[in-house]
Write a protein that holds these residues in place. Structure first.
Motif, PDB file in Angstrom:
ATOM      1  N   PHE A  87       0.832  -1.204   0.000  1.00  0.00           N
ATOM      2  CA  PHE A  87       0.000   0.000   0.000  1.00  0.00           C
ATOM      3  C   PHE A  87       0.868   1.256   0.000  1.00  0.00           C
ATOM      4  CE2 PHE A  87      -2.249   3.338   2.361  1.00  0.00           C
ATOM      5  CZ  PHE A  87      -3.343   3.509   1.517  1.00  0.00           C
ATOM      6  N   ALA A  88       1.926   1.265   0.805  1.00  0.00           N
ATOM      7  CA  ALA A  88       2.803   2.441   0.874  1.00  0.00           C
ATOM      8  C   ALA A  88       3.540   2.641  -0.445  1.00  0.00           C
ATOM      9  CB  ALA A  88       3.786   2.287   2.028  1.00  0.00           C
ATOM     10  N   ARG A  89       3.985   1.562  -1.068  1.00  0.00           N
ATOM     11  CA  ARG A  89       4.654   1.695  -2.368  1.00  0.00           C
ATOM     12  C   ARG A  89       3.688   2.214  -3.433  1.00  0.00           C
ATOM     13  NH1 ARG A  89       9.180  -2.653  -3.874  1.00  0.00           N
ATOM     14  NH2 ARG A  89      10.603  -2.211  -2.158  1.00  0.00           N
ATOM     15  N   HIS A  90       2.446   1.749  -3.369  1.00  0.00           N
ATOM     16  CA  HIS A  90       1.436   2.241  -4.303  1.00  0.00           C
ATOM     17  C   HIS A  90       1.213   3.737  -4.105  1.00  0.00           C
ATOM     18  CE1 HIS A  90      -2.096   2.243  -6.853  1.00  0.00           C
ATOM     19  NE2 HIS A  90      -2.783   2.805  -5.881  1.00  0.00           N
ATOM     20  N   SER A  91       1.186   4.167  -2.858  1.00  0.00           N
ATOM     21  CA  SER A  91       1.015   5.595  -2.561  1.00  0.00           C
ATOM     22  C   SER A  91       2.176   6.411  -3.113  1.00  0.00           C
ATOM     23  CB  SER A  91       0.887   5.819  -1.056  1.00  0.00           C
ATOM     24  OG  SER A  91      -0.253   5.180  -0.556  1.00  0.00           O
ATOM     25  N   VAL A  92       3.389   5.883  -2.998  1.00  0.00           N
ATOM     26  CA  VAL A  92       4.564   6.568  -3.542  1.00  0.00           C
ATOM     27  C   VAL A  92       4.430   6.676  -5.058  1.00  0.00           C
ATOM     28  CG1 VAL A  92       7.056   6.353  -3.946  1.00  0.00           C
ATOM     29  CG2 VAL A  92       6.118   5.939  -1.671  1.00  0.00           C
ATOM     30  N   ASP A  93       4.039   5.595  -5.709  1.00  0.00           N
ATOM     31  CA  ASP A  93       3.914   5.602  -7.163  1.00  0.00           C
ATOM     32  C   ASP A  93       2.821   6.557  -7.651  1.00  0.00           C
ATOM     33  OD1 ASP A  93       5.992   3.815  -7.511  1.00  0.00           O
ATOM     34  OD2 ASP A  93       4.679   2.057  -7.474  1.00  0.00           O
ATOM     35  N   GLU A  94       1.767   6.738  -6.851  1.00  0.00           N
ATOM     36  CA  GLU A  94       0.701   7.665  -7.241  1.00  0.00           C
ATOM     37  C   GLU A  94       1.156   9.119  -7.192  1.00  0.00           C
ATOM     38  OE1 GLU A  94      -2.649   6.857  -4.715  1.00  0.00           O
ATOM     39  OE2 GLU A  94      -3.595   5.640  -6.263  1.00  0.00           O
ATOM     40  N   VAL A  95       2.076   9.437  -6.300  1.00  0.00           N
ATOM     41  CA  VAL A  95       2.526  10.818  -6.125  1.00  0.00           C
ATOM     42  C   VAL A  95       3.616  11.200  -7.127  1.00  0.00           C
ATOM     43  CG1 VAL A  95       3.695  12.348  -4.489  1.00  0.00           C
ATOM     44  CG2 VAL A  95       1.854  10.879  -3.719  1.00  0.00           C
ATOM     45  N   LEU A  96       4.369  10.250  -7.603  1.00  0.00           N
ATOM     46  CA  LEU A  96       5.525  10.546  -8.456  1.00  0.00           C
ATOM     47  C   LEU A  96       5.205  11.354  -9.721  1.00  0.00           C
ATOM     48  CD1 LEU A  96       7.717   7.366  -8.110  1.00  0.00           C
ATOM     49  CD2 LEU A  96       8.117   9.632  -7.163  1.00  0.00           C
ATOM     50  N   VAL A 155       5.605  15.251  -9.243  1.00  0.00           N
ATOM     51  CA  VAL A 155       6.863  15.907  -8.852  1.00  0.00           C
ATOM     52  C   VAL A 155       7.742  16.115 -10.079  1.00  0.00           C
ATOM     53  CG1 VAL A 155       6.789  14.930  -6.532  1.00  0.00           C
ATOM     54  CG2 VAL A 155       8.060  13.748  -8.317  1.00  0.00           C
ATOM     55  N   ASP A 156       8.780  16.880  -9.891  1.00  0.00           N
ATOM     56  CA  ASP A 156       9.754  17.156 -10.935  1.00  0.00           C
ATOM     57  C   ASP A 156      10.413  15.841 -11.378  1.00  0.00           C
ATOM     58  OD1 ASP A 156      11.548  18.380 -12.625  1.00  0.00           O
ATOM     59  OD2 ASP A 156      12.922  18.980 -11.010  1.00  0.00           O
ATOM     60  N   PRO A 157      10.419  15.536 -12.677  1.00  0.00           N
ATOM     61  CA  PRO A 157      10.991  14.259 -13.148  1.00  0.00           C
ATOM     62  C   PRO A 157      12.445  14.043 -12.746  1.00  0.00           C
ATOM     63  CG  PRO A 157       9.753  15.313 -14.918  1.00  0.00           C
ATOM     64  CD  PRO A 157       9.803  16.294 -13.786  1.00  0.00           C
ATOM     65  N   SER A 158      13.193  15.112 -12.570  1.00  0.00           N
ATOM     66  CA  SER A 158      14.592  14.931 -12.176  1.00  0.00           C
ATOM     67  C   SER A 158      14.721  14.433 -10.732  1.00  0.00           C
ATOM     68  CB  SER A 158      15.362  16.249 -12.328  1.00  0.00           C
ATOM     69  OG  SER A 158      14.850  17.220 -11.428  1.00  0.00           O
ATOM     70  N   MET A 159      13.671  14.614  -9.932  1.00  0.00           N
ATOM     71  CA  MET A 159      13.693  14.170  -8.539  1.00  0.00           C
ATOM     72  C   MET A 159      12.947  12.858  -8.329  1.00  0.00           C
ATOM     73  SD  MET A 159      12.971  17.792  -6.650  1.00  0.00           S
ATOM     74  CE  MET A 159      12.782  16.993  -5.082  1.00  0.00           C
ATOM     75  N   ALA A 160      12.267  12.370  -9.365  1.00  0.00           N
ATOM     76  CA  ALA A 160      11.382  11.212  -9.214  1.00  0.00           C
ATOM     77  C   ALA A 160      12.120   9.961  -8.747  1.00  0.00           C
ATOM     78  CB  ALA A 160      10.655  10.944 -10.523  1.00  0.00           C
ATOM     79  N   ASP A 161      13.291   9.692  -9.333  1.00  0.00           N
ATOM     80  CA  ASP A 161      14.014   8.466  -8.957  1.00  0.00           C
ATOM     81  C   ASP A 161      14.475   8.503  -7.504  1.00  0.00           C
ATOM     82  OD1 ASP A 161      13.672   7.298 -11.420  1.00  0.00           O
ATOM     83  OD2 ASP A 161      15.572   8.062 -12.219  1.00  0.00           O
ATOM     84  N   ALA A 162      14.970   9.639  -7.067  1.00  0.00           N
ATOM     85  CA  ALA A 162      15.423   9.757  -5.676  1.00  0.00           C
ATOM     86  C   ALA A 162      14.240   9.650  -4.713  1.00  0.00           C
ATOM     87  CB  ALA A 162      16.149  11.081  -5.463  1.00  0.00           C
ATOM     88  N   LEU A 163      13.118  10.259  -5.077  1.00  0.00           N
ATOM     89  CA  LEU A 163      11.931  10.174  -4.212  1.00  0.00           C
ATOM     90  C   LEU A 163      11.361   8.756  -4.178  1.00  0.00           C
ATOM     91  CD1 LEU A 163      10.117  13.519  -5.056  1.00  0.00           C
ATOM     92  CD2 LEU A 163      11.232  12.886  -2.915  1.00  0.00           C
ATOM     93  N   ARG A 164      11.392   8.081  -5.315  1.00  0.00           N
ATOM     94  CA  ARG A 164      10.912   6.689  -5.345  1.00  0.00           C
ATOM     95  C   ARG A 164      11.787   5.809  -4.454  1.00  0.00           C
ATOM     96  NH1 ARG A 164      10.917   5.619 -10.483  1.00  0.00           N
ATOM     97  NH2 ARG A 164       8.692   5.827 -10.802  1.00  0.00           N
ATOM     98  N   ALA A 168       8.715   2.492   2.883  1.00  0.00           N
ATOM     99  CA  ALA A 168       7.623   1.526   2.768  1.00  0.00           C
ATOM    100  C   ALA A 168       8.063   0.139   3.223  1.00  0.00           C
ATOM    101  CB  ALA A 168       7.123   1.473   1.327  1.00  0.00           C
ATOM    102  N   ASP A 169       9.324  -0.188   2.988  1.00  0.00           N
ATOM    103  CA  ASP A 169       9.839  -1.505   3.373  1.00  0.00           C
ATOM    104  C   ASP A 169       9.905  -1.693   4.890  1.00  0.00           C
ATOM    105  OD1 ASP A 169      10.067  -2.084   0.718  1.00  0.00           O
ATOM    106  OD2 ASP A 169      12.241  -1.827   0.625  1.00  0.00           O
ATOM    107  N   ASN A 170       9.842  -0.608   5.640  1.00  0.00           N
ATOM    108  CA  ASN A 170       9.872  -0.714   7.104  1.00  0.00           C
ATOM    109  C   ASN A 170       8.747  -1.606   7.626  1.00  0.00           C
ATOM    110  OD1 ASN A 170      12.000   1.041   7.034  1.00  0.00           O
ATOM    111  ND2 ASN A 170      10.950   2.721   8.052  1.00  0.00           N
ATOM    112  N   SER A 171       7.577  -1.524   7.001  1.00  0.00           N
ATOM    113  CA  SER A 171       6.442  -2.325   7.455  1.00  0.00           C
ATOM    114  C   SER A 171       6.710  -3.817   7.304  1.00  0.00           C
ATOM    115  CB  SER A 171       5.181  -1.950   6.679  1.00  0.00           C
ATOM    116  OG  SER A 171       4.841  -0.621   6.905  1.00  0.00           O
ATOM    117  N   LEU A 172       7.280  -4.192   6.181  1.00  0.00           N
ATOM    118  CA  LEU A 172       7.571  -5.608   5.957  1.00  0.00           C
ATOM    119  C   LEU A 172       8.659  -6.106   6.899  1.00  0.00           C
ATOM    120  CD1 LEU A 172       7.072  -8.179   4.362  1.00  0.00           C
ATOM    121  CD2 LEU A 172       8.750  -7.379   2.694  1.00  0.00           C
TER     122      LEU A 172
END
Length: 129
Positions: A68-77, A80-89, A96-100
């Protein structure tokens, strides 16, 4: 914030469900270990199976919260500015991996206690009547 509190907050809203299930699993795991002193076969087996189920639910909830958290990240990307997308992802997926990870760690105690209790109950001799 200190380490564990920051870790939980970074995990997102699903982390709180994982933590609650982890706490419930710990209670059931302790109950399963306490049931080892019972003279009945059914009690350790029942408590052990309950601890195992709660432990697996904790792991499953950790996986769902991560997805769910990864999906939320992907929805927001796209916003944002494409040059920052990879770092934010990368950072979003890391949080998001903290939950697992937390779900995986929290499921160990109830699973072990449950397996011990089920094994003990299965190996107990039935009293002759």
């Amino acid at each position: 914030m200190n380490g564990i509190a920051n870790y939980i907050v970074e995990g997102g809203s699903g982390m709180y469900l994982v933590a609650c299930l982890g706490l419930l699993g710990l209670v059931f795991g302790l109950g399963a270990l306490a049931s080892l002193f019972s003279s009945s076969r059914k009690f350790p087996i029942g408590m052990g199976l309950a601890a195992i189920v709660i432990g697996l639910m904790t792991l499953g909830m950790g996986l769902l919260a991560m997805m769910f958290a990864r999906h939320s990240v992907d929805e927001v990307l796209p916003l944002v500015d494409p040059s920052m997308a990879d770092a934010l992802r990368a950072r979003g997926y890391e949080e998001a991996d903290n939950s697992l990870v937390f779900g995986g760690l929290a499921c160990v105690a109830p699973l072990l206690a449950g397996m011990i209790a089920v094994g003990r109950g299965a190996l107990m001799k039935t009293p002759k009547s």
